[in-house]
Design an enzyme around this catalytic site. Structure first.
Site, PDB file in Angstrom:
ATOM      1  CG  ASP A 146     -12.715  -8.711   2.096  1.00 16.52           C
ATOM      2  OD1 ASP A 146     -13.246  -7.366   1.409  1.00 16.52           O
ATOM      3  OD2 ASP A 146     -12.530  -8.232   3.049  1.00 16.52           O
ATOM      4  CG  ASN A 157      -1.253  -6.234  -1.879  1.00 17.84           C
ATOM      5  OD1 ASN A 157      -1.542  -7.591  -2.442  1.00 17.84           O
ATOM      6  ND2 ASN A 157      -1.402  -6.197  -0.340  1.00 17.84           N
ATOM      7  CG  HIS A 166     -10.202  -5.717   0.773  1.00 18.51           C
ATOM      8  ND1 HIS A 166     -10.792  -6.747   1.765  1.00 18.51           N
ATOM      9  CD2 HIS A 166      -8.687  -5.505   0.725  1.00 18.51           C
ATOM     10  CE1 HIS A 166      -9.056  -7.272   1.846  1.00 18.51           C
ATOM     11  NE2 HIS A 166      -7.636  -6.154   1.686  1.00 18.51           N
ATOM     12  CD  GLU A 174      -4.977  -7.796   1.627  1.00 18.61           C
ATOM     13  OE1 GLU A 174      -5.579  -7.076   2.508  1.00 18.61           O
ATOM     14  OE2 GLU A 174      -3.477  -8.089   1.312  1.00 18.61           O
ATOM     15  CD  GLU A 186      -2.917  -1.591   2.542  1.00 14.82           C
ATOM     16  OE1 GLU A 186      -2.632  -0.874   3.461  1.00 14.82           O
ATOM     17  OE2 GLU A 186      -3.436  -2.093   2.834  1.00 14.82           O
TER      18      GLU A 186
END
Length: 481
Positions: A274, A208, A244, A272, A167
């Site tokens: 979701d 990432n 996300h 990651e 990030e």
């Protein structure tokens, strides 16, 4: 549409809280595994491996003691990302004092369940001990390099890939003004990746980030950075798209965005995943969530260099979403009672449909060669060699498929350069060169190629006047073309 996570984030300190007693959990998990024939017969990991991908999850050391959650993890996933156990505040809470015990527990689980490990992470502005942020700026580079070297060396040979940098960008595409940037400027990014490569040359090294799934200012800035790094010989290996999402709000440009990074010669991974829903859920929102999951999986299947998908956590009861985004939840494929949801079924259907994928084109047989890719078939192996070239340098990605009916246990791929290429470094294999002859030998975590399965390795090199791709390959001495 725009991505659905343009909200200030808090650290994913824990994946979630337990919402059922252990006794109920254990009974429910057994019921799920016995009452869902498709799940028991065709785990996500097997379906993904059949497409040359992986399907992973994130676990914390606390999750390892929750029987219901682990009953799913043990069966379904072949990649694991430690939720917190490899982050700086855990691994080096005070200067020079290291704690690898929690991370080792995750690695031990992976080794016991034939799963790979995604190291997460080495350099991040969050979950960073105060002592690092308080350092005189003249000391930051040395401390960063020491931390990377010590941790990457500890896990050398046990980690498939590292999120070396996590990030680094603001939403407008500028770099965060964290302690690393203040000390070293933008040069800290390349320095971190080079340092990790020196410590563990076989690991695939990633940047990432979140909100980079579609084409926007943030992903454009990352794309430009990746181009610059590759032109400078920085051993960047991949881009991690956190994914996300909010139900119904996936970016329409996600596939094109993934492909443009792949066209640079980089792997891409959904790291990651979701897909949170505004509560309470309904049959319509759960169905839309299923459509979203299918879209993510199908986009990955359509990009050869998309190596796999990882969900952030196992189930809704242990998700980070409710504690971070009030009013939202139900973000995974499994509900709080470990029952599969429409998203699970949609994922199974997406992984089960169609043929194999090559360069964004679905094929059920033969060879597809495009965009700088050369393929060779014959014997019981198929090789796809994809090159990304610039003046004086290149990266190559090599996918080896087992087209036979028995497993290959231990492999060496051989070929000769038609030009004057020189290999400088490799990943996911030990790559050596003598004259124009190159040999790539498996590393410990990808030594077996199952029937119908693949392995993927790559390398970086230089050239002077001729960068023609090799046209023939041998696997363990037998010609593939």
């Amino acid at each position: 549409m725009t991505s659905g996570i343009r909200t200030p984030r808090t650290p994913r300190r824990r994946l979630g809280a337990l919402t059922a007693t252990v006794a109920v959990v254990a009974a429910t998990a057994l019921a799920v595994l016995s009452a869902t024939p498709a799940q028991a017969a065709s785990p996500l990991r097997s379906l993904a491996e059949g497409k040359g991908k992986y399907f992973g999850t994130a676990l914390t050391d606390g999750d390892l003691n929750i029987s219901g959650e682990m009953a799913i993890a043990n069966t379904q996933f072949d990649m694991v990302t430690p939720g917190n156990e490899m982050k700086w505040d855990t691994t080096e809470p005070s200067n020079g004092s290291y704690n690898f015990g929690p991370g080792d527990q995750i690695v031990n689980w992976a080794q016991a369940h034939n799963a790979r490990v995604r190291g997460h992470n080495l350099v991040w502005h969050s979950q960073l001990p105060n002592w690092v942020s308080s350092l005189p700026l003249t000391q930051v580079q040395g401390v960063m390099e020491s931390h990377i070297t010590t941790e990457a060396t500890h896990y050398k040979g046990k980690v498939y890939a590292w999120d070396v940098i996590n990030e680094p960008f603001n939403e407008d595409g500028s770099l965060r003004q964290d302690v690393f940037y203040k000390a070293m400027g933008s040069g800290y990014l390349a320095d971190a990746i080079r340092t990790a490569h020196t410590a563990d040359p076989n690991a695939k090294l990633y940047i990432n980030d979140y909100n980079i799934e579609g084409e926007n200012a943030k992903s454009n800035a990352l794309y430009t950075l990746a181009q610059q790094m590759l032109s400078q010989g920085v051993p960047l290996g991949g881009i991690g798209l956190e994914a996300h999402f909010i139900e119904g709000q996936l970016p329409s440009s996600m596939l094109a965005n993934m492909q443009r990074f792949a066209d640079l010669g980089l792997d891409v991974a959904i790291t990651e995943l979701d897909d949170r829903i505004q509560l309470p859920t309904s049959s319509a929102t759960l169905q839309q969530q299923g459509n979203d999951y299918a879209t993510v999986v199908n986009d990955c299947l359509a990009v050869t260099r998309c190596v796999g998908v990882s969900q952030w956590g196992v189930d809704d009861g242990h998700s980070w979403i409710p504690g971070t985004f009030p009013g939202y939840g139900a973000a995974t494929m499994y509900d709080s009672n470990y029952q599969p949801k429409p998203a699970y079924n949609a994922t199974v259907n997406a992984l089960s449909a169609g043929g194999t994928t090559t360069g964004g084109t679905t094929t059920t047989g033969g060879t597809t060669s495009a965009g700088g890719t050369t393929g060779g078939t014959g014997g019981n192996c198929h090789v796809t060699y994809t090159k990304n070239e610039w003046a004086g340098g290149f990266t190559a990605d090599v996918v080896v498929a087992n087209t036979g009916t028995t497993s290959v246990n231990g492999w060496t791929l051989g070929f000769s350069f038609p030009g004057d290429q020189k290999v400088t470094n490799g990943w996911n294999a030990t790559v050596t060169q003598s004259g124009n002859t190159v040999k790539a030998t498996n590393v410990s975590y990808d030594s077996t190629i199952a029937p119908g399965g693949t392995v993927d390795f790559g390398f970086q090199g230089t050239w002077t006047s001729n960068d023609t791709s090799p046209g023939s390959f041998t696997l363990n001495g037998t010609a593939c073309s």
